[in-house]
Every structure is written in structure tokens, then in C-alpha cells.
Write a protein that holds these residues in place. Sequence first.
Motif, PDB file in Angstrom:
ATOM      1  N   ARG A 394     -71.908  64.736 -28.307  1.00  0.00           N
ATOM      2  CA  ARG A 394     -70.565  65.169 -28.693  1.00  0.00           C
ATOM      3  C   ARG A 394     -69.464  64.406 -27.958  1.00  0.00           C
ATOM      4  O   ARG A 394     -68.328  64.365 -28.421  1.00  0.00           O
ATOM      5  CB  ARG A 394     -70.421  66.668 -28.440  1.00  0.00           C
ATOM      6  N   GLU A 397     -69.237  61.302 -30.419  1.00  0.00           N
ATOM      7  CA  GLU A 397     -69.098  61.518 -31.862  1.00  0.00           C
ATOM      8  C   GLU A 397     -67.631  61.692 -32.231  1.00  0.00           C
ATOM      9  O   GLU A 397     -66.900  62.441 -31.562  1.00  0.00           O
ATOM     10  CB  GLU A 397     -69.877  62.763 -32.305  1.00  0.00           C
ATOM     11  N   ALA A 399     -64.452  63.263 -34.035  1.00  0.00           N
ATOM     12  CA  ALA A 399     -64.179  64.620 -34.506  1.00  0.00           C
ATOM     13  C   ALA A 399     -64.097  64.643 -36.025  1.00  0.00           C
ATOM     14  O   ALA A 399     -63.668  63.684 -36.660  1.00  0.00           O
ATOM     15  CB  ALA A 399     -62.872  65.129 -33.899  1.00  0.00           C
ATOM     16  N   GLY A 400     -64.538  65.755 -36.606  1.00  0.00           N
ATOM     17  CA  GLY A 400     -64.453  65.911 -38.060  1.00  0.00           C
ATOM     18  C   GLY A 400     -65.339  64.972 -38.831  1.00  0.00           C
ATOM     19  O   GLY A 400     -64.998  64.544 -39.939  1.00  0.00           O
ATOM     20  N   LYS A 406     -64.459  69.242 -40.295  1.00  0.00           N
ATOM     21  CA  LYS A 406     -65.655  69.895 -39.770  1.00  0.00           C
ATOM     22  C   LYS A 406     -66.525  68.904 -38.995  1.00  0.00           C
ATOM     23  O   LYS A 406     -66.613  67.733 -39.339  1.00  0.00           O
ATOM     24  CB  LYS A 406     -66.449  70.528 -40.915  1.00  0.00           C
ATOM     25  N   GLU A 407     -67.168  69.416 -37.947  1.00  0.00           N
ATOM     26  CA  GLU A 407     -68.010  68.574 -37.116  1.00  0.00           C
ATOM     27  C   GLU A 407     -69.291  68.207 -37.857  1.00  0.00           C
ATOM     28  O   GLU A 407     -69.882  69.028 -38.563  1.00  0.00           O
ATOM     29  CB  GLU A 407     -68.356  69.291 -35.810  1.00  0.00           C
TER      30      GLU A 407
END
Length: 430
Positions: A394, A397, A399-400, A406-407
Motif C-alpha cells: 500500500r 500502490e 490511490a484509487g 476505490k482502492e
Amino acid sequence: MLLQRRTQMRSSGFCQAGVQVSSLATRVVLQARAKRKVHCKSSTEFVQTATQLDAISQPHAHEIQVYYRTNWPAGYIHGSLEGGSWQDFELKKVSGAPGRLLSATIVPTGKGGGSTALLEFVVSNSSRDNWDKPKAGGNYVITEPGVYSLRGGSLQSAAGRPVMVVSDLDGTMIGDDASTSAFRNFWEEKGLPRGGVLVYNTGRSLDSFMQLMKDKAHCMAHPQSLISAVGTKVYNNDGSGWKEDRGWTSLLDDAWNISTARDAGYKALAQVGKDLMHFRPPEEQNDHKVTCGVNVSVLDKVLGMVNKTLADASVQANIITSGHGDWRFLDIVPIKAGKLEALNYVRKQYNFPVGSTVACGDSGNDILMLAGENPAIVVGNAQPDLRRWVEERRKVEPAGGAGGGKERLFVAKKHEAHGILEGLEYLGFL
């Protein structure tokens, strides 16, 4: 010795989960393949070439599709289309839910007599000695085209986005029967009718999987495809039995030589001795997988020797080490084999977009398919190794990543298959 849990992590010249790795002709994979079970190999039918597989077809805007929950082998929708004369529409078996679903596609003519009901109907079995009508009386009524699910006297719309669910089995889809059953209910009432595809991606052999399907027949959804044996086997089922996909097998042959892979194992075994290394039973081997047990005291030495033998012969491979305690599994597989690679192969065969393909897992053995571009669900009972990876992942990664803010990588609160459903709801597929 007992070898049960597998912990792996892939290296390919990039940094993953904060671990810097080097680029090698032979990639070393250290990730987690868990809950391994050994069953004897059975003979299977083979698909000669890779052809694009058909998901449940989506209806055209003017069509009606009805999915009927029943254990009847066949049946009929007996009804009036657009106010016309009553007639029979055949209900056929659904390969993705054998013995549980029948379906019919009905095409209105546009020449109705002005009735408000597009289709008014009842249902019967093929011998017409058993009829299904609404409990409140009258007939079932559909007023507009679309996909519908009929179960226990309740007719409901099944409209929604089609999704390909690619799920690990033990600890993810399997573990709590009530949870597994809840997913099957969703799948048969909405997921499958919408044109969805269910794929199990597991370390189990075909025989072990088939036995599991028998043991869990009361609660487990039936998949259209199966990925097994560290991504070296792909099987498809069109309703006539499981068939190995030779299109996938042929792809794995590139830059691969099973004799050299076995020789690499034998040479290492000769150096460290049979007390510290052994070949696993024949049922754990195949033409694209060599599996050994190695004591941790000589693991680094064995990896070095295996790497050298493969590199000297210009054979490209993934080497997967896994397990815990004093012993590790060591798998040598083709460079193109793996859970994510097999997932993408199957996805393309069904012509599903990346954004509509959802991987689901609970342990480190699922990291590869959870790390792809596709949306992914980590169930609430995820093991510590996977949770640690999620925390690191995370950090890098975007965002969205799943669109709509959405993740891409969703961590559920609920356990096992209930967690899958929670994730599908979050991603907009429920």
C-alpha cells in the motif's frame, strides 16, 4: 518430516515489499503456497488447442434470460410472450451450476398485442408432472427484457456488472460452510446469470480439488476453470468434465526443458545427500514442475547449484521455495508459470477486462495474483505474512487503482467467502 506451509517471494530484478533483488536468468521465487495436500494423479481429457472460452452470454437489449434454481435435469417455461398464445420455451442445463440451475433465453418479436406483461409464465419439469407457480397464485410476470433469477417462488432481476472471480480455495473460499454457501447463493442468483466466470486458483492437484468438490457439494460453487500446481496446470469444464488446456501447456514449453530441471535437482541431491534433500512423490511432479524437499541447512547451497545448472543450459525457470520449520519445498517451474500468469491467460480466454477480474486470497501463496493490475480482495482471516505484504504494498500502490476512487487492493473485515462478498460489494460487483 512434515512439509505443510509454503512461503514464497518472487524476484525479478525489481524491489517488491521492500526487498531488493537481483536480475537473474533464473528467477528465485519466495512467496507462500499453503495448505498443500497430496492425492494421486488421475487421467484427464485434453484440449488440443487454446480457443477462446465462452462465459455465460450477455443478453441483447431486447432478450429475456431466466435462470431457474432446481434439481430437475430439464424443464420448460410455459408462457405467453407479448400477450400471444401460450407456448413452451426449453430450459437447458447451465454448465457453471450442474444439477442446480436451468436457463432459457427468450426473444420477444415486437409484435405483441399490447399486453403490459412482456412474458407471463409458469414452469414445469420435462414430464410435466411437476409445476412451479407463484405461492400467492397467478403466474410469474416479466415486464421488460433483462436477466432474471427464479428461486423458491421468488422472481428477481439479476442485472449487474459481470465479474470474473479468481479465488484461492483453503482459507479463502473454503473454511466455513455457511460462508461458502453464502457465496454460492450469490453466484448462482446473480454472478453467473450476469455472465460471470468463477475460477479457482489453488495449489491442490486436480484429484484433490475434485474430492473437495464432492466433500463440499452441499455448499461450494462450481467453477468454469481451475488453475492448479503452482500455475502449471489449467483445466476447463464445459459441463462434460474437466479438460486440461494444452494451449497453456504449450506456452510453458518456451525456454523450458524438464530433463534439465530434473538434472539440476539430481546434481544438487548428489552433493548434499539424501538425508538433507529428496524428490517429492511422483504425484507432485509433472512435465512442468519438479518438486523436492530440502533441509534449511543446505537450502542456499542447493539454490546456487540449481541456478547454475539451469543457467549453464540456458533454461529459464522460476525456483519457488516455501514452507517453515527445518524443511522447505523447492519447486522448479517454467519462467512463464505462476498464479498471476495463469490468471491472465484464463482471463484472456474468456475475454474479460483486467478491471472486471478480481483475485481473492488469504495467505502469502496468493501474493503473485494479488499483486497484478486486477482488483484484489484479501479476506479478513488473512495470515500474518500476507498482512505484512499488504502494508508494504500500500506504500507504493497509487490511490484509487480500481477506478471510481476505490482502492485496487481491498482488505475485508469478514472472514473467508463472506470476505469475498464484502470485497465484491466494495468494488461494485454485488
